[in-house]
Enzyme design. Structure first.
Site, PDB file in Angstrom:
ATOM      1  N   ARG A  58       0.822  -1.221   0.000  1.00  0.00           N
ATOM      2  CA  ARG A  58       0.000   0.000   0.000  1.00  0.00           C
ATOM      3  C   ARG A  58       0.850   1.263   0.000  1.00  0.00           C
ATOM      4  O   ARG A  58       0.385   2.339  -0.390  1.00  0.00           O
ATOM      5  CB  ARG A  58      -0.990  -0.025   1.171  1.00  0.00           C
ATOM      6  CG  ARG A  58      -2.260  -0.791   0.816  1.00  0.00           C
ATOM      7  CD  ARG A  58      -3.060  -1.177   2.022  1.00  0.00           C
ATOM      8  NE  ARG A  58      -2.523  -2.384   2.624  1.00  0.00           N
ATOM      9  CZ  ARG A  58      -2.587  -2.679   3.908  1.00  0.00           C
ATOM     10  NH1 ARG A  58      -3.181  -1.862   4.736  1.00  0.00           N
ATOM     11  NH2 ARG A  58      -2.067  -3.801   4.370  1.00  0.00           N
ATOM     12  N   GLU A  95       4.768 -10.012  15.278  1.00  0.00           N
ATOM     13  CA  GLU A  95       4.194 -10.568  16.501  1.00  0.00           C
ATOM     14  C   GLU A  95       4.545 -12.065  16.601  1.00  0.00           C
ATOM     15  O   GLU A  95       4.948 -12.562  17.632  1.00  0.00           O
ATOM     16  CB  GLU A  95       2.675 -10.364  16.451  1.00  0.00           C
ATOM     17  CG  GLU A  95       2.002 -10.523  17.782  1.00  0.00           C
ATOM     18  CD  GLU A  95       0.510 -10.282  17.673  1.00  0.00           C
ATOM     19  OE1 GLU A  95       0.051  -9.842  16.599  1.00  0.00           O
ATOM     20  OE2 GLU A  95      -0.186 -10.558  18.663  1.00  0.00           O
TER      21      GLU A  95
HETATM   22  P1  AMP Z   1       4.218  -2.311  11.574  1.00  0.00           P
HETATM   23  O1  AMP Z   1       5.474  -2.939  11.019  1.00  0.00           O
HETATM   24  O2  AMP Z   1       3.706  -3.037  12.785  1.00  0.00           O
HETATM   25  O3  AMP Z   1       4.350  -0.816  11.792  1.00  0.00           O
HETATM   26  O4  AMP Z   1       3.090  -2.558  10.494  1.00  0.00           O
HETATM   27  C1  AMP Z   1       2.980  -1.735   9.418  1.00  0.00           C
HETATM   28  C2  AMP Z   1       2.445  -2.454   8.208  1.00  0.00           C
HETATM   29  O5  AMP Z   1       1.385  -3.361   8.508  1.00  0.00           O
HETATM   30  C3  AMP Z   1       1.888  -1.432   7.249  1.00  0.00           C
HETATM   31  O6  AMP Z   1       2.422  -1.711   5.958  1.00  0.00           O
HETATM   32  C4  AMP Z   1       0.399  -1.595   7.302  1.00  0.00           C
HETATM   33  O7  AMP Z   1      -0.114  -1.586   6.010  1.00  0.00           O
HETATM   34  C5  AMP Z   1       0.140  -2.926   7.986  1.00  0.00           C
HETATM   35  N1  AMP Z   1      -0.801  -2.822   9.138  1.00  0.00           N
HETATM   36  C6  AMP Z   1      -0.502  -3.063  10.435  1.00  0.00           C
HETATM   37  N2  AMP Z   1      -1.556  -2.901  11.228  1.00  0.00           N
HETATM   38  C7  AMP Z   1      -2.589  -2.545  10.433  1.00  0.00           C
HETATM   39  C8  AMP Z   1      -3.970  -2.222  10.662  1.00  0.00           C
HETATM   40  N3  AMP Z   1      -4.538  -2.228  11.880  1.00  0.00           N
HETATM   41  N4  AMP Z   1      -4.722  -1.862   9.587  1.00  0.00           N
HETATM   42  C9  AMP Z   1      -4.177  -1.851   8.353  1.00  0.00           C
HETATM   43  N5  AMP Z   1      -2.903  -2.155   8.079  1.00  0.00           N
HETATM   44  C10 AMP Z   1      -2.103  -2.498   9.093  1.00  0.00           C
END
Ligand code: AMP
Length: 170
Positions: A58, A95
């Site tokens: 995205r 996670e």
């Molecule tokens: P992080 O590495 O945990 O910051 O996760 C970021 C990535 O996971 C991004 O590319 C987001 O598109 C996706 N992502 C994580 N949590 C969500 C959520 N609640 N809704 C949509 N996309 C998420």
């Protein structure tokens, strides 16, 4: 314009307990999408940006539009095995388990001054890995930009040395 009204909550996707922030209503509305790109570009005018780096997948949608808005190139960070040239890669924890992202080694150099763009900052693991990849090529990062930030997950704490901008905070 309040962009938050174009974000749809989808509970329990992709798994139980996660509230997925769906950006597709924002993308479908031309005015909202255009406004999101205008807001994302705001901090970067006259900063000598050379490229926007978008994170699969995205981050490609917003990053590519942001690159065109700023009149600079677009560079993809991709999941493993997708980029055809020589790549550098970075593994990071999720996670459960780990994930890896890759970048073409010839995409950036010490003269690059880039923006990292993704749709959403959650735990910050993906963004921190992207920062490491880009720094490994000696490029400078002017900022990280997200449409959405889930502040309660404290993703910012993983990236202390680069400015972070987000349009909608939860
Ligand atoms: P992080 O590495 O945990 O910051 O996760 C970021 C990535 O996971 C991004 O590319 C987001 O598109 C996706 N992502 C994580 N949590 C969500 C959520 N609640 N809704 C949509 N996309 C998420």
């Amino acid at each position: 314009m309040d962009l938050a009204q174009f974000i749809r909550d989808i509970p329990n996707f992709p798994k139980e307990g996660i509230i997925f922030k769906d950006i597709t209503p924002l993308l479908k509305n031309a005015t909202a999408f255009e406004e999101s790109i205008a807001q994302l570009s705001e901090p970067y005018w006259d900063m000598g940006i050379t490229d926007v780096v978008g994170i699969e997948s995205r981050g490609f949608i917003f990053g590519a539009a942001l690159a065109i808005e700023l009149g600079v190139g677009f560079i993809p960070i991709r999941k493993p095995g997708k980029l055809p040239g020589k790549t550098t890669s970075e593994e990071y924890s999720l996670e459960y388990g780990t994930d890896t992202i890759e970048l073409h080694t010839d995409a950036l150099n010490m003269h690059s001054n880039v923006i990292i763009c993704d749709d959403l900052l959650a735990t910050g693991g993906t963004a921190a890995a992207a920062v490491k990849l880009i720094k490994s090529l000696d490029a400078h990062i002017a900022g990280l930009s997200f449409v959405i930030e889930l502040e309660f997950l404290n993703g910012r704490e993983k990236i202390l040395d680069v400015p972070i901008y987000s349009l909608i905070k939860y």
